[in-house]
Design a protein around this motif. Structure first.
Motif, PDB file in Angstrom:
ATOM      1  N   GLY A 216     -37.222 107.158 -25.882  1.00 11.92           N
ATOM      2  CA  GLY A 216     -38.068 106.388 -24.970  1.00 11.92           C
ATOM      3  C   GLY A 216     -39.329 105.879 -25.638  1.00 11.92           C
ATOM      4  O   GLY A 216     -39.728 104.718 -25.452  1.00 11.92           O
ATOM      5  N   GLY A 220     -40.081 101.911 -26.155  1.00  9.68           N
ATOM      6  CA  GLY A 220     -41.262 101.343 -25.519  1.00  9.68           C
ATOM      7  C   GLY A 220     -42.230 100.747 -26.519  1.00  9.68           C
ATOM      8  O   GLY A 220     -42.688  99.602 -26.361  1.00  9.68           O
ATOM      9  N   GLY A 248     -41.313  96.891 -22.315  1.00  7.13           N
ATOM     10  CA  GLY A 248     -41.850  97.990 -23.103  1.00  7.13           C
ATOM     11  C   GLY A 248     -42.816  98.855 -22.315  1.00  7.13           C
ATOM     12  O   GLY A 248     -42.793 100.090 -22.411  1.00  7.13           O
ATOM     13  N   LEU A 249     -43.673  98.214 -21.528  1.00  6.65           N
ATOM     14  CA  LEU A 249     -44.637  98.966 -20.714  1.00  6.65           C
ATOM     15  C   LEU A 249     -43.922  99.813 -19.672  1.00  6.65           C
ATOM     16  O   LEU A 249     -44.313 100.964 -19.416  1.00  6.65           O
ATOM     17  CB  LEU A 249     -45.618  98.001 -20.047  1.00  6.65           C
ATOM     18  CG  LEU A 249     -46.609  97.310 -20.980  1.00  6.65           C
ATOM     19  CD1 LEU A 249     -47.439  96.284 -20.215  1.00  6.65           C
ATOM     20  CD2 LEU A 249     -47.530  98.324 -21.661  1.00  6.65           C
ATOM     21  N   VAL A 251     -40.881 101.049 -19.900  1.00  2.00           N
ATOM     22  CA  VAL A 251     -40.257 102.168 -20.613  1.00  2.00           C
ATOM     23  C   VAL A 251     -41.305 103.222 -20.978  1.00  2.00           C
ATOM     24  O   VAL A 251     -41.056 104.436 -20.854  1.00  2.00           O
ATOM     25  CB  VAL A 251     -39.535 101.671 -21.878  1.00  2.00           C
ATOM     26  CG1 VAL A 251     -39.073 102.851 -22.737  1.00  2.00           C
ATOM     27  CG2 VAL A 251     -38.335 100.812 -21.502  1.00  2.00           C
ATOM     28  N   LEU A 252     -42.481 102.794 -21.415  1.00  2.00           N
ATOM     29  CA  LEU A 252     -43.528 103.749 -21.782  1.00  2.00           C
ATOM     30  C   LEU A 252     -44.038 104.527 -20.573  1.00  2.00           C
ATOM     31  O   LEU A 252     -44.362 105.720 -20.691  1.00  2.00           O
ATOM     32  CB  LEU A 252     -44.686 103.020 -22.465  1.00  2.00           C
ATOM     33  CG  LEU A 252     -44.415 102.505 -23.883  1.00  2.00           C
ATOM     34  CD1 LEU A 252     -45.594 101.702 -24.403  1.00  2.00           C
ATOM     35  CD2 LEU A 252     -44.102 103.664 -24.827  1.00  2.00           C
ATOM     36  N   TRP A 255     -41.436 107.008 -19.991  1.00  3.26           N
ATOM     37  CA  TRP A 255     -41.545 108.050 -21.023  1.00  3.26           C
ATOM     38  C   TRP A 255     -42.680 109.012 -20.680  1.00  3.26           C
ATOM     39  O   TRP A 255     -42.534 110.231 -20.832  1.00  3.26           O
ATOM     40  CB  TRP A 255     -41.811 107.382 -22.373  1.00  3.26           C
ATOM     41  CG  TRP A 255     -42.181 108.351 -23.455  1.00  3.26           C
ATOM     42  CD1 TRP A 255     -41.339 109.097 -24.200  1.00  3.26           C
ATOM     43  CD2 TRP A 255     -43.508 108.686 -23.895  1.00  3.26           C
ATOM     44  NE1 TRP A 255     -42.045 109.883 -25.084  1.00  3.26           N
ATOM     45  CE2 TRP A 255     -43.377 109.641 -24.921  1.00  3.26           C
ATOM     46  CE3 TRP A 255     -44.778 108.257 -23.526  1.00  3.26           C
ATOM     47  CZ2 TRP A 255     -44.481 110.177 -25.570  1.00  3.26           C
ATOM     48  CZ3 TRP A 255     -45.871 108.791 -24.176  1.00  3.26           C
ATOM     49  CH2 TRP A 255     -45.728 109.738 -25.191  1.00  3.26           C
TER      50      TRP A 255
END
Length: 410
Positions: A216, A220, A248-249, A251-252, A255
């Motif tokens: 993750g 991200g 990406g944001l 996913v982060l 995470w």
């Protein structure tokens, strides 16, 4: 607080032990020099690579983009592996991977293989945190500031020195493979030195790898970085850029939520949200941006023909490296060598603030006064002082806030 490793004692100890520690610091400095050279040496020759391979500038730029994406994905994971396993073993494995990547880049004339080689070289970014973690095991607390400043100074100096060496190698119509042959030979020498000098301690950490967290974080960070590096090519308002950044944001964020609940997270969210760690990471972003601007931004600025753009000096790669960058790189290295004493005496935070003031002065100077050679050199010297003091103080702040078993990943 520092935790004393198995090779440490509370005092300087026997002269032979002090010599071994000094040799270790020098060797790890060479390891870190590998990181710095590989970070910056490729950028000035991207145009040469495009010409000699008959590829477009956009295609060749992936030699940098792919390297950064792979580094973002691999560095936290490798740092965690160093915390859990024998640090020397992890260090040597990374150096072998970097060596393979350098050899591939030196022997191929295929752009896809060159990009693959740069992905392998991206593991070099993990050498710096591994080296700091090794120092923490081997160096007494009262010597850590000075030892880390040597590594930090080498990291800053190496970026500028790498550009100078590239300028010397690429004078005339030289083949770009020279740069990668240099990195191959240097990495091989560093690998031998590390194998001989670095002590092989038993693993100091316990636990396992949060592979889902690693995946993750890699996805991200890579997506966000992809948007930042390709935004000018795709267009900042394009679907690709916006989709990559937003994806990406998302996913982060996922995470972050996962790591908060994981029994054994890859990165402790509690550690990341500590006030000192949070602001240290934010400061690190600024120092990293300053490094790339001081080395690469100024390089491009001085190479622009003045009669075409109304600014710049039309310098060659060699002139840009030796005349404009080398004085700043040397000044930064000297400052880094003595910064450890100030960190030990006054603490890392005041040193970082002094460095930031130097950076502000340097960047304001070149923004307002850049028509004469001495102005650019002065601005670059101030920027290098900022980088060196920053890279000396930041790891000291990190080490002071985390347990020894979390040094690599932190």
């Amino acid at each position: 607080m520092y935790q004393r490793g198995p090779g440490q004692s509370g005092t300087a100890g026997h002269p032979a032990r002090s010599r071994r520690r000094g040799l270790l610091v020098v060797t790890l400095g060479l390891v870190v020099l590998t990181v710095a050279v590989l970070q910056t040496a490729v950028v000035p020759i991207l145009g040469v690579i495009a010409d000699q391979l008959g590829a477009s500038d956009v295609a060749v730029s992936w030699a940098v983009t792919a390297n950064l994406l792979a580094a973002a994905a691999a560095t936290p994971l490798i740092g965690r592996l160093a915390d859990l396993h024998r640090k020397k073993r992890v260090l040597l494995i990374v150096l072998v991977v970097v060596l393979i990547g350098s050899l591939l880049a030196a022997t191929t004339s295929s752009l896809p293989l060159l990009i693959a080689a740069r992905v392998l070289q991206a593991t070099s970014y993990a050498l710096y945190p591994i080296s700091i973690a090794i120092l923490r095991e081997e160096i007494p607390e009262d010597r850590m500031g000075s030892a880390m400043s040597v590594l930090s100074g080498t990291l800053g100096f190496g970026g500028g020195a790498g550009l100078v060496v590239v300028g010397l190698l690429m004078s005339g119509d030289a083949d770009y493979h020279r740069v990668f042959w240099l990195s191959t030979g240097f990495t091989a020498a560093v690998l031998v030195a590390a194998a001989v000098v670095v002590p092989d301690r038993p693993r100091s950490g316990s636990g396992g790898i949060d592979w889902l967290g690693a995946l993750g974080l890699a996805a991200g960070l890579s997506a966000v970085l992809l948007a930042l590096t390709q935004g000018t090519t795709w267009g900042w308002a394009s679907a690709g850029t916006i989709g990559s950044a937003c994806g990406g944001l998302v996913v982060l964020i996922g995470w972050w939520l996962w790591e908060r609940r994981a029994a054994r997270p890859l990165v402790s969210i509690r550690m990341l949200t500590q006030r000192t760690m949070l602001f240290t990471n934010l400061a690190t972003i600024s120092v990293g941006m300053g490094l790339y601007f001081a080395f690469l931004g100024i390089t491009q600025f001085v190479q622009i023909p003045h009669d075409v753009a109304g600014y710049g000096f039309g310098a060659s790669v060699l002139e840009a490296s030796v005349l404009y960058l080398l004085p700043g790189a040397l000044a930064g290295f000297v400052v880094a060598l003595i910064s450890g004493r100030f960190i030990d005496r006054f603490g890392a935070k005041p040193v970082l603030m002094v460095g930031a003031a130097a950076g502000i002065a340097g960047f304001l100077f070149i923004a307002l006064a850049h028509s004469a050679v001495w102005q650019v050199i002065t601005a670059n010297v101030l920027a290098n002082v900022y980088i060196s003091l920053g890279y000396g103080a930041l790891p000291a702040l990190v080490v002071s806030e985390v347990d020894a078993a979390q040094t690599g990943v932190a």
